[in-house]
Design a protein around this motif. Structure first.
Motif, short mmCIF file in Angstrom:
data_model
loop_
_atom_site.label_atom_id
_atom_site.label_comp_id
_atom_site.label_asym_id
_atom_site.label_seq_id
_atom_site.Cartn_x
_atom_site.Cartn_y
_atom_site.Cartn_z
N LEU A 140 20.91 3.21 92.56
CA LEU A 140 21.13 3.27 93.92
C LEU A 140 21.44 1.90 94.65
O LEU A 140 22.43 1.76 95.57
N LYS A 141 20.73 1.16 94.30
CA LYS A 141 20.79 -0.24 94.79
C LYS A 141 22.17 -0.91 94.43
O LYS A 141 22.95 -1.45 95.52
N ALA A 191 24.76 1.30 96.73
CA ALA A 191 24.57 1.01 98.09
C ALA A 191 25.28 -0.38 98.18
O ALA A 191 26.14 -0.56 99.30
N ARG A 192 25.11 -1.26 97.26
CA ARG A 192 26.11 -2.67 97.73
C ARG A 192 27.58 -2.31 97.34
O ARG A 192 28.39 -2.92 98.31
N HIS A 228 17.76 -4.94 101.01
CA HIS A 228 19.24 -5.02 101.09
C HIS A 228 20.01 -5.37 99.67
O HIS A 228 21.18 -5.97 99.80
N LEU A 236 24.04 9.33 102.12
CA LEU A 236 24.10 8.06 102.85
C LEU A 236 22.67 7.91 103.20
O LEU A 236 22.23 6.51 103.11
N LEU A 253 20.83 6.38 100.15
CA LEU A 253 21.25 5.02 99.80
C LEU A 253 20.80 3.98 100.82
O LEU A 253 20.23 3.01 100.39
N MET A 254 20.82 4.54 102.05
CA MET A 254 20.16 3.41 103.07
C MET A 254 18.88 3.16 102.89
O MET A 254 18.41 1.96 102.80
N SER A 267 17.26 3.27 100.17
CA SER A 267 17.10 2.56 98.93
C SER A 267 16.97 0.93 99.00
O SER A 267 16.63 0.07 98.29
N THR A 268 17.80 0.47 100.05
CA THR A 268 17.74 -0.77 100.37
C THR A 268 16.80 -1.36 101.58
O THR A 268 16.80 -2.35 101.96
#
Ligand code: SAM
Length: 373
Positions: free
Chosen positions: A86-87, A90-91, A140, A324, A327-328, A330-331
């Motif tokens: 996920l990280k 997301a990146r 992040h 979404l 994903l959000m 996860s960081t």
């Protein structure tokens, strides 16, 4: 490079010669409340409406707190192999989305990483800073959180990308920034004009200044004030100082301080405005409470505090797709605590008065308050 930061653009929002006043929220057709930020000219006549953003019907998004959806997302994220995927995902989404929107993320990052930014670290880093535990978490999608050169090099592109994402209908990055940053600045200025009893803005503190984007906007907006940017990341501050040195010198140069915003060590009653932009969602509740208390201590009587960050009431955030928000989350390890914290209630308990909350863009609220005179 086409940057749209404070170094290259001055804000000329719809109502640059005016100040804004908040109208009473009105009910919209269909769902929640629309907050209107209306512009007023210097004589007090109503001018152009600069913002009207819709609240959802809930107090906060369904993916927050102890709801089944939130638990499911939490369980997914706590499964380490999935978290790593996920990280990375997301990146990748962040960088690709930015570049599709003409924000040269990789080029901007390279430019900083290959510069002399490293030389700034020694002069800015305070050996006495003790990092709170929450600050040492991966964050992040950076394993070292905010304590790395990569995070510092990517921060400005990430900030520009945020503005673009928040105002998808804007015709350019410049316009998106004008809306996001312009409405925030208007909310601060208007609050101070209305409640400070005409006190001059001499000293401004930007807590959680990161690489200095918000600090630059504050310095542009209030050029006769002495502006200080404060952050816990010496890497971010080094980037801020490096970029500021490259721009045209200001009449009042910005100062940078490496410290914890919860306990800055600065003198009490020494600022007219204390701002925190996009800081609270990175912190657990106990830190948010300390940040609010510290702002109260640092402000002079009649001084204005301004907290801007994502709004739990934003209709867009409440309707975000499950992919979404997973994903959000996860960081952003403290999103749940942030959304569950009653910020206005905390401000009231700490002693702030005239507390006002305004959706200053589709996703963010600006909460302002005054230290009683
Ligand atoms: C999203 S960034 C802020 C962006 C910046 N204010 C802007 O508007 O462009 C959040 C910042 O808060 C800082 N921060 C988090 N906790 C902090 C604390 N306790 N004291 C000082 N800074 C903190 C982080 O290092 C990071 O730079």
């Amino acid at each position: 490079m086409a940057l749209c930061g404070p170094a290259t653009h001055r804000l000329s929002l719809v109502c640059s010669k005016s100040h804004a006043r908040t109208r009473r929220p009105r009910k919209s057709r269909g769902s929640g409340v629309v907050h209107i930020l209306a512009a007023y000219d210097v004589t007090g006549r109503e001018g152009v409406q600069v913002a009207g953003y819709e609240e959802g019907q809930l107090d906060r998004p369904r993916w927050v707190g102890a709801t089944p959806l939130s638990r499911l997302v939490g369980a997914l994220i706590s499964f380490k192999p999935l978290y790593s995927l996920l990280k990375l995902g997301a990146r990748r989404v962040l960088i690709n989305t930015a570049e599709k929107k003409n924000i040269p993320w990789r080029e901007m990052t390279k430019e900083i990483l290959e510069s002399d930014v490293y030389k700034e670290l020694e002069s800015i880093q305070s050996p006495s800073v003790v990092y709170p535990d929450y600050y040492l978490n991966p964050f992040h999608a950076y394993d070292e959180g905010n304590l790395s050169w990569l995070a510092a090099a990517e921060a400005e592109a990430a900030t520009l990308s945020m503005a673009r994402r928040v105002v998808p209908g804007a015709s350019s990055l410049h316009e998106a920034n004008e809306i996001v940053r312009g409405n925030w600045l208007q909310a601060i200025e208007q609050h101070h004009l209305q409640y400070s009893g005409n006190s001059m803005i001499r000293d401004i503190l930007d807590i959680g200044c990161s690489v200095g984007v918000s600090t630059g906007y504050l310095a542009d907006k209030f050029p006769s004030a002495k502006v200080t940017g404060l952050d816990l990341s010496p890497y971010f501050l080094a980037a801020a100082q490096f970029k500021e040195k490259k721009r045209f010198p200001r009449k009042n140069p910005i100062s940078w301080i490496h410290a914890n915003g919860e306990d800055t060590g600065l003198s009490s009653n020494s600022f007219d405005i204390v701002s925190m932009a996009y800081v609270h969602h990175e912190c657990p509740k106990r830190a948010i409470v300390n940040l609010v208390k510290e702002a109260f201590r640092l402000l002079r009587p009649g001084g204005t505090v301004a907290f801007t960050d994502t709004s739990p009431k934003s209709k867009i955030l409440q309707e975000l797709s499950p992919v979404l928000f997973t994903l959000m989350k996860s960081t952003e390890p403290f999103l749940d605590e942030y959304y569950l914290t009653d910020l206005e209630g905390t401000m009231r308990e700490v002693g702030f008065v005239n507390i006002r909350t305004l959706l200053t863009d589709p996703r963010h609220r600006t909460v302002t308050g005054t230290v009683p005179r």
